[in-house]
Design a protein around this motif. Structure first.
Motif, PDB file in Angstrom:
ATOM      1  N   GLY A 138       0.813  -1.210   0.000  1.00  0.00           N
ATOM      2  CA  GLY A 138       0.000   0.000   0.000  1.00  0.00           C
ATOM      3  C   GLY A 138       0.849   1.263   0.000  1.00  0.00           C
ATOM      4  N   ARG A 139       0.179   2.378   0.119  1.00  0.00           N
ATOM      5  CA  ARG A 139       0.844   3.682   0.093  1.00  0.00           C
ATOM      6  C   ARG A 139       0.555   4.424   1.393  1.00  0.00           C
ATOM      7  N   SER A 140       1.612   4.923   2.009  1.00  0.00           N
ATOM      8  CA  SER A 140       1.471   5.635   3.271  1.00  0.00           C
ATOM      9  C   SER A 140       0.679   6.921   3.071  1.00  0.00           C
ATOM     10  N   ILE A 141      -0.328   7.118   3.908  1.00  0.00           N
ATOM     11  CA  ILE A 141      -1.158   8.313   3.818  1.00  0.00           C
ATOM     12  C   ILE A 141      -0.379   9.536   4.316  1.00  0.00           C
ATOM     13  N   TYR A 142       0.424   9.350   5.333  1.00  0.00           N
ATOM     14  CA  TYR A 142       1.151  10.472   5.942  1.00  0.00           C
ATOM     15  C   TYR A 142       2.405  10.834   5.148  1.00  0.00           C
ATOM     16  N   TYR A 143       3.201   9.822   4.778  1.00  0.00           N
ATOM     17  CA  TYR A 143       4.474  10.076   4.093  1.00  0.00           C
ATOM     18  C   TYR A 143       4.323  10.266   2.582  1.00  0.00           C
ATOM     19  N   PRO A 155       5.246   4.837  -1.062  1.00  0.00           N
ATOM     20  CA  PRO A 155       4.932   3.431  -0.796  1.00  0.00           C
ATOM     21  C   PRO A 155       5.366   2.996   0.606  1.00  0.00           C
ATOM     22  N   VAL A 156       4.536   2.179   1.253  1.00  0.00           N
ATOM     23  CA  VAL A 156       4.845   1.700   2.599  1.00  0.00           C
ATOM     24  C   VAL A 156       6.161   0.936   2.620  1.00  0.00           C
ATOM     25  N   SER A 157       6.414   0.148   1.579  1.00  0.00           N
ATOM     26  CA  SER A 157       7.661  -0.628   1.525  1.00  0.00           C
ATOM     27  C   SER A 157       8.884   0.284   1.537  1.00  0.00           C
ATOM     28  N   ASP A 158       8.786   1.443   0.877  1.00  0.00           N
ATOM     29  CA  ASP A 158       9.912   2.381   0.865  1.00  0.00           C
ATOM     30  C   ASP A 158      10.128   2.995   2.250  1.00  0.00           C
ATOM     31  N   VAL A 159       9.019   3.322   2.928  1.00  0.00           N
ATOM     32  CA  VAL A 159       9.132   3.887   4.282  1.00  0.00           C
ATOM     33  C   VAL A 159       9.767   2.874   5.223  1.00  0.00           C
ATOM     34  N   ILE A 160       9.330   1.624   5.133  1.00  0.00           N
ATOM     35  CA  ILE A 160       9.869   0.581   6.005  1.00  0.00           C
ATOM     36  C   ILE A 160      11.342   0.345   5.727  1.00  0.00           C
ATOM     37  N   MET A 161      11.712   0.255   4.462  1.00  0.00           N
ATOM     38  CA  MET A 161      13.119   0.005   4.127  1.00  0.00           C
ATOM     39  C   MET A 161      14.020   1.163   4.523  1.00  0.00           C
ATOM     40  N   MET A 198       9.955   4.033  16.118  1.00  0.00           N
ATOM     41  CA  MET A 198       9.616   5.458  16.076  1.00  0.00           C
ATOM     42  C   MET A 198       8.633   5.739  14.933  1.00  0.00           C
ATOM     43  N   THR A 199       8.837   5.060  13.806  1.00  0.00           N
ATOM     44  CA  THR A 199       7.939   5.226  12.664  1.00  0.00           C
ATOM     45  C   THR A 199       6.553   4.690  12.982  1.00  0.00           C
ATOM     46  N   LEU A 200       6.490   3.561  13.701  1.00  0.00           N
ATOM     47  CA  LEU A 200       5.192   3.001  14.097  1.00  0.00           C
ATOM     48  C   LEU A 200       4.445   3.958  15.022  1.00  0.00           C
ATOM     49  N   ARG A 201       5.176   4.597  15.921  1.00  0.00           N
ATOM     50  CA  ARG A 201       4.542   5.562  16.814  1.00  0.00           C
ATOM     51  C   ARG A 201       3.933   6.718  16.020  1.00  0.00           C
ATOM     52  N   SER A 202       4.681   7.235  15.051  1.00  0.00           N
ATOM     53  CA  SER A 202       4.159   8.319  14.212  1.00  0.00           C
ATOM     54  C   SER A 202       2.946   7.862  13.401  1.00  0.00           C
ATOM     55  N   ALA A 203       3.004   6.620  12.909  1.00  0.00           N
ATOM     56  CA  ALA A 203       1.897   6.098  12.116  1.00  0.00           C
ATOM     57  C   ALA A 203       0.635   5.950  12.955  1.00  0.00           C
ATOM     58  N   VAL A 204       0.782   5.532  14.215  1.00  0.00           N
ATOM     59  CA  VAL A 204      -0.379   5.391  15.099  1.00  0.00           C
ATOM     60  C   VAL A 204      -0.977   6.756  15.409  1.00  0.00           C
ATOM     61  N   VAL A 205      -0.128   7.744  15.685  1.00  0.00           N
ATOM     62  CA  VAL A 205      -0.612   9.095  15.982  1.00  0.00           C
ATOM     63  C   VAL A 205      -1.388   9.655  14.796  1.00  0.00           C
ATOM     64  N   CYS A 206      -0.921   9.363  13.585  1.00  0.00           N
ATOM     65  CA  CYS A 206      -1.549   9.915  12.374  1.00  0.00           C
ATOM     66  C   CYS A 206      -2.622   8.996  11.800  1.00  0.00           C
ATOM     67  N   ARG A 207      -2.871   7.850  12.452  1.00  0.00           N
ATOM     68  CA  ARG A 207      -3.847   6.870  11.965  1.00  0.00           C
ATOM     69  C   ARG A 207      -3.532   6.473  10.520  1.00  0.00           C
ATOM     70  N   PRO A 255      -2.303   2.053   6.285  1.00  0.00           N
ATOM     71  CA  PRO A 255      -1.397   1.218   5.489  1.00  0.00           C
ATOM     72  C   PRO A 255      -0.011   1.063   6.122  1.00  0.00           C
ATOM     73  N   LEU A 256       0.514   2.128   6.707  1.00  0.00           N
ATOM     74  CA  LEU A 256       1.835   2.067   7.308  1.00  0.00           C
ATOM     75  C   LEU A 256       1.821   1.224   8.583  1.00  0.00           C
ATOM     76  N   ILE A 257       0.778   1.379   9.407  1.00  0.00           N
ATOM     77  CA  ILE A 257       0.649   0.555  10.618  1.00  0.00           C
ATOM     78  C   ILE A 257       0.592  -0.920  10.232  1.00  0.00           C
ATOM     79  N   GLN A 258      -0.239  -1.240   9.227  1.00  0.00           N
ATOM     80  CA  GLN A 258      -0.368  -2.621   8.766  1.00  0.00           C
ATOM     81  C   GLN A 258       0.968  -3.161   8.279  1.00  0.00           C
TER      82      GLN A 258
END
Length: 327
Positions: free
Chosen positions: A85-90, A93-99, A282-291, A294-297
């Motif tokens: 999927g694609r990160s709503i906040y960033y 792509p979620v894969s790029d954020v994770i990597m 740290m990224t997971l914390r930001s993703a939870v705050v921003c709901r 896709p990134l949380i998943q």
């Protein structure tokens, strides 16, 4: 043999499916939605900048207005195609954020696992050898008392002592920004300096468990008949402890190591927040705050799959250490 392996694979696939379901439904149980919280000026403060029409447009664009079962099927279908999927906040792509962030977490988790395991085994062995002596009582009492300190509080203490007062290590980050390094060695040293305190914090948080497990297992193993037989054959104490006692005592320690990685992946969220370390926690914390669903998943899936892989490796290593165990 074949039935056991098929059962093992079935349980693995069932576990993975349950993880996918939890990853999908759990974020959506939180109050609010991504297009309310991403407009907030501060964490916990919801200030809606976009109009209701714009918010509904983006909800429709990301498919969040569809029934949950339909969203889940689309999620699974995209996963099978390798699309997280694609990160709503960033807005990438979620894969790029994770990597981008995962290597930093791997660095501190692997380092902490190695340090805590080796240190716990060594200290546990020394304590078992000196059982009922003063050194054993002091070490055990100190370890148990030390285990009661939460990892985030331990990180704050280390940060205050070594970064604020002694100025030996950086306060935050994983690398010094805007620095021209004279060579790869200087860059590696800078990275290690930033990772040192997070690694020590995670190591100390898990040290007591490995220490107690090693100590208690060794005390139990040394009462077995094969240990008495080894001593009766005239083998030296060093050989008895290293070749016979410690090897059998390491079996539960190996299993504990697999669980330890999972515990660290959960605790890394707090530790990385304390040190502002740009890892996956740290990224997971930001993703939870921003709901950012896709990134949380994606992050939770990567963490869960990593734990499953580690447990599989532990099973294989356990089988090598004890051939009686069939995986």
């Amino acid at each position: 043999m074949g039935k056991d392996r098929n059962s093992y694979i079935f349980r693995l696939l069932l576990t993975l499916f349950v993880i996918l379901a939890i990853n999908f439904f759990l974020p959506r149980m939180m109050p609010g939605d991504p297009f309310t919280t991403t407009s907030a000026d501060e964490v916990g403060e919801e200030i809606i900048v976009m109009t209701e029409e714009q918010r509904l447009y983006y909800i429709n664009y990301y498919g969040l207005d569809r029934p949950l079962p339909e969203q889940f099927l689309v999620y699974v279908k995209n996963l099978m195609a390798g699309n997280l999927g694609r990160s709503i906040y960033y807005k990438m792509p979620v894969s790029d954020v994770i990597m981008l962030h995962l290597p930093w977490t791997i660095l501190i988790v692997v380092g902490a696992t190695v340090i805590s395991t080796i240190s716990g085994v060594v200290l546990g062995t020394l304590s078992a050898k000196n059982r009922k002596k003063g050194s054993d009582r002091i070490m055990m009492t100190g370890m148990i008392a030390f285990a009661e300190i939460p990892s985030f509080l331990l990180g704050l203490i280390l940060l205050l002592i070594f970064s604020v007062y002694l100025r030996l290590f950086p306060l935050a980050g994983a690398i010094t920004p805007f620095t021209d390094y004279n060579g790869p060695a200087e860059q590696v040293l800078d990275i290690l300096c930033h990772a040192f305190l997070p690694v020590v914090t995670l190591s100390l948080a898990q040290l007591t468990d490995v220490y107690l497990l090693t100590r208690n297992t060794l005390i139990t193993v040394t009462t077995k008949d094969y240990i008495r037989t080894a001593r009766a054959k005239g083998l030296g104490e060093k050989t008895v402890w290293t070749r016979h006692a410690l090897r059998n005592a390491l079996l539960p320690v190996v299993t504990r190591t697999g669980f330890m990685i999972g515990i660290m992946m959960g605790g890394v969220v707090l530790v990385e927040s304390v040190f502002s370390y740009p890892g996956i926690g740290m990224t997971l914390r930001s993703a939870v705050v921003c709901r950012d669903y896709p990134l949380i998943q994606g992050i939770l899936l990567v963490i869960a799959v990593s734990i499953l892989i580690c447990n599989m490796l532990v099973d294989k290593i356990y089988g090598k250490l004890d051939p009686r165990v069939v995986i």
